[in-house]
Scaffold this active site. Structure first.
Site, short mmCIF file in Angstrom:
data_model
loop_
_atom_site.label_atom_id
_atom_site.label_comp_id
_atom_site.label_asym_id
_atom_site.label_seq_id
_atom_site.Cartn_x
_atom_site.Cartn_y
_atom_site.Cartn_z
N GLU A 100 0.73 -1.88 0.04
CA GLU A 100 -0.40 -0.21 -0.12
C GLU A 100 0.79 1.23 -0.22
O GLU A 100 1.03 2.28 -0.14
CB GLU A 100 -1.45 0.12 0.98
N GLU B 104 1.98 1.77 -3.68
CA GLU B 104 0.57 1.80 -4.36
C GLU B 104 0.47 3.40 -3.68
O GLU B 104 0.13 4.27 -4.94
CB GLU B 104 -0.60 1.64 -4.08
N CYS C 55 -9.00 -2.49 4.19
CA CYS C 55 -8.05 -3.50 4.89
C CYS C 55 -9.98 -3.80 5.40
O CYS C 55 -9.86 -5.15 6.23
CB CYS C 55 -7.67 -3.52 6.06
N SER D 58 -7.21 1.82 -2.11
CA SER D 58 -6.52 0.74 -2.74
C SER D 58 -6.78 -0.80 -2.92
O SER D 58 -7.77 -1.26 -2.43
CB SER D 58 -6.07 0.71 -1.12
N LYS E 34 -14.98 -9.90 8.96
CA LYS E 34 -13.97 -10.79 8.27
C LYS E 34 -14.83 -12.32 7.71
O LYS E 34 -14.29 -12.48 6.57
CB LYS E 34 -12.84 -10.51 9.19
N GLU F 3 -16.43 -10.87 4.51
CA GLU F 3 -15.24 -11.32 3.68
C GLU F 3 -13.96 -12.59 2.71
O GLU F 3 -13.70 -12.26 1.18
CB GLU F 3 -13.47 -9.39 4.29
N GLU G 23 -13.38 -12.46 -4.83
CA GLU G 23 -12.21 -12.01 -5.07
C GLU G 23 -10.73 -12.65 -4.37
O GLU G 23 -10.03 -12.53 -4.56
CB GLU G 23 -11.57 -10.60 -5.09
N CYS H 25 -10.36 -1.26 15.03
CA CYS H 25 -10.31 -3.53 15.35
C CYS H 25 -10.64 -3.37 16.65
O CYS H 25 -11.10 -4.10 16.91
CB CYS H 25 -9.31 -4.16 14.61
FE1 HC1 Z 1 -8.23 -5.28 11.81
FE2 HC1 Z 1 -6.21 -5.94 9.78
S1 HC1 Z 1 -6.72 -4.85 11.53
S2 HC1 Z 1 -8.58 -4.94 9.85
O1 HC1 Z 1 -8.86 -3.76 11.83
O2 HC1 Z 1 -6.22 -4.54 8.84
O3 HC1 Z 1 -10.21 -7.72 12.15
O4 HC1 Z 1 -7.15 -6.10 14.16
O5 HC1 Z 1 -6.89 -8.03 11.56
O6 HC1 Z 1 -7.33 -7.85 7.92
O7 HC1 Z 1 -4.19 -6.35 10.35
C1 HC1 Z 1 -9.49 -6.73 11.81
C2 HC1 Z 1 -7.40 -6.26 13.75
C3 HC1 Z 1 -7.26 -6.91 11.15
C4 HC1 Z 1 -6.68 -7.27 8.70
C5 HC1 Z 1 -5.00 -6.05 10.25
#
Ligand code: HC1
Ligand code: SF4
Length: 573
Positions: free
Chosen positions: A278, A281, A298, A318, A357, A360, A365, A502
């Site tokens: 990133e 990028e 993220c 991103s 998550k 996700e 993708e 998070c």
């Molecule tokens: Fe997160 Fe991440 S920080 S998104 O907040 O970018 O869930 O802890 O795991 O993938 O590393 C959450 C936390 C986590 C991702 C990272």
């Protein structure tokens, strides 16, 4: 200041204080149920009623403002009886499956029944028609347990600016649900789980994936590996009686090995990798006139929010996948190759503070390894249930290290777990890549803290870089509207769906309204995250030796063809 008495005791509080707050000031706890500080202050459930001298009826303390000379009584026969009747009426329309409820022993209704000394329920009769909705990949609704407190409604509308659940119908038929009583899977819910952590009972919970993981652990054919998100190391201890924000980084590998995982790795490794991709990028967009501001990608709740509500910003996102997904893709390619393991036999589990998550990892993708890159996602709460079921007390575990190579990380990876952390981690690396000089003060404190929107200007090689950070989607709305209306111009924006980042995720340990009254648990966990960072020998992502090795042995360089194939994607509306 206003002077009043509560149960004969003198209190002095600022104008505008509620009776509930004034009572707390002198250590007096008035029971509440619908009240959730800063989220839902509507005086609807009437559990907090008190007598106010001169007032015609009992008053809801959570919304009743103090006034000069007021006399309040919190423990009269009328008050006690009113609270009991309210509670018994709620219980009479509740399914009372406490021992099998996910919130057993952590339920505000159950606790109140105990505290108010309810020994029987005087009222019986018809129960409302309930709905069980488990079509969402992340969130399960069980309205047989709903007490119509509207805390979830306020979290979804006001904290997240999403607003996909509301009270439908009227009177006895009232049900908190999406429009037309659809499933959450059929509306633009972003799976953030903020409704779950606002719920005082078991009416909302995460989709339980523990069976899937037990099965994998028992399968001798499977090589089961696990990654831990940054924020889990400062919250899992809470489930085992350790203090808020207790740091359990080293106890986690010990506990998970005893549970049967073949390797215990760290999402922080993948967070460092994300920064490499990133950061480059960002520099590429900056140097070659790419779409700016670049916005971090993220947080999957934020991605879904962007797709539904701000598709005009999709090009700004991103192209980097989240660390969770980068980890999965690297595990089933590089790691599989290095270890000589057939990737079809690798089962990747993530332990996340996040319910989105779960969604996700199922997105189309997220299969660039040729398989689903991450097989199962457990919330902090689910892994704590598994550990308890196996008789493993995290608090009593010895300190152990994560496995190599995907368990090696830096402090920059750790701070991803707190709002502002991704931005700070990126700046640490971008600065050194651009200038070639060592950054003297690596702590970018202006992007830290719990303020909803944070801004800073950072000078790199004479160039002024404007950055902004938003957490909680209602704040994201405000920030994006400002950008849209050209009221602000930024080069780089971090957005996290959950308040606090998070650490405040929808999959984290649930605190009662009472526990949330005096302590900002997100700030406590956030501070713990920064402590984790300070204790790390390496604190910049580009210094991570395992990430350097991954580039050397497999990816080539940041933004290489292979990186693009495995670690990047495009989102569409
Ligand atoms: Fe997160 Fe991440 S920080 S998104 O907040 O970018 O869930 O802890 O795991 O993938 O590393 C959450 C936390 C986590 C991702 C990272
Ligand atoms: Fe609203 Fe988030 Fe709950 Fe979905 S998961 S209903 S978006 S609070």
């Amino acid at each position: 200041m206003v002077n009043l008495t509560i149960d004969g005791e003198k209190v002095q509080v600022p104008k505008g204080t509620t009776v509930l707050e004034a009572a707390r000031k002198i250590g007096k706890k008035i029971p509440t149920l619908c009240f959730l500080k800063g989220v839902n202050e509507i005086g609807a459930c009437r559990m907090c009623v008190v007598e106010v001298k001169g007032a015609r009826a009992l008053q809801a303390a959570c919304v009743y403002p103090v006034s000069e000379g007021m006399e309040v009584y919190t423990n009269t026969p009328a008050v006690r009886e009113a609270r009991k009747v309210t509670l018994e009426l709620l219980l009479s329309d509740h399914n009372l499956e406490c021992p099998t409820c996910v919130r057993n022993l952590n339920c505000e209704l159950q606790k109140l029944a105990e505290e108010l000394g309810i020994k029987s329920i005087r009222f019986t009769g018809e129960k409302h028609k309930a709905k069980y909705d488990d079509f969402s990949p992340s969130i399960v609704r069980d309205t047989s347990k709903c007490i119509l407190c509207r805390r979830c409604v306020s979290a979804c509308h006001n904290v997240q600016g999403v607003g996909v659940i509301s009270p439908n119908h009227r009177g006895f038929e009232t049900m908190v649900a999406p429009v037309y009583d659809l499933s959450l899977a059929e509306v633009a819910c972003v799976n953030c789980g903020q409704c779950i952590i606002a719920c005082p009972v078991g009416a909302l919970k995460e989709k339980d994936d523990t069976d899937k993981v037990w099965q994998a652990l028992q399968d001798p054919e499977k090589h089961v590996i696990v990654q831990i998100a940054p924020a889990v190391r400062v919250s899992l201890g809470e489930e085992f009686g350790l203090g808020r924000g207790a740091i359990v980084t080293k106890k986690i590998p010990a506990a998970l090995r005893r549970l049967g995982f073949d390797r215990v790795f760290d999402t922080d490794f993948a967070a460092d990798l994300t920064i490499m991709e990133e950061g480059h990028e960002f520099l590429e967009r900056l140097e070659h006139g790419g779409k700016l501001p670049l916005i971090t990608s993220c947080s999957p709740g934020w991605i879904k929010f962007c797709e539904h509500y701000y598709p005009e910003f999709l090009e700004n996102l991103s192209t980097c996948k989240s660390p969770q997904q980068m980890f999965g893709a690297v595990a089933k390619t590089y790691y599989a190759q290095k270890m000589g393991i057939d990737p079809s036999k690798i089962f990747v589990v993530s332990i996340m503070p996040c319910t989105a998550k779960k969604y996700e990892c199922q997105r189309p993708e997220m299969r660039s390894s040729g398989y689903q890159d991450v097989d199962a996602v457990l919330t902090t709460r689910e892994i704590s249930r598994m550990l308890r079921e196996a008789g493993i007390n995290l608090a009593a575990m010895p300190d152990e290290e994560f496995d190599e190579p995907l368990g090696i990380s830096t402090g920059a990876g750790a701070i991803f777990g707190a709002t502002g952390g991704v931005m700070e981690a990126a700046l640490r690396t971008v600065y050194e890549v651009v200038t070639g000089n060592e950054l003297e003060n690596i702590e970018f404190t202006s992007v830290r803290g719990v303020e909803g929107i944070k801004e800073a200007t950072v000078e790199i090689n004479g160039m002024k870089i404007n950055v902004a950070v938003a957490h909680g989607l209602a704040n994201a709305r405000k920030l994006l509207d400002r950008v849209k209306n050209k009221e602000a111009e930024y080069h780089f924006i971090e957005i996290m769906a959950c308040p606090g980042g998070c650490v405040g995720g929808g999959g984290q340990p649930i605190l009662s309204a009472d526990e949330r009254f005096d302590v900002d648990y997100r700030a406590v966990r956030g501070n713990a995250i920064y402590e984790v960072d300070r204790e790390m020998p390496l604190r910049k992502s580009h210094e991570n030796p395992a990430v350097q090795q991954l580039y050397k042995e497999f990816l080539g360089k940041p933004l290489s063809e292979k990186s693009h194939e495995l670690l990047h994607t495009h989102y569409t509306s």
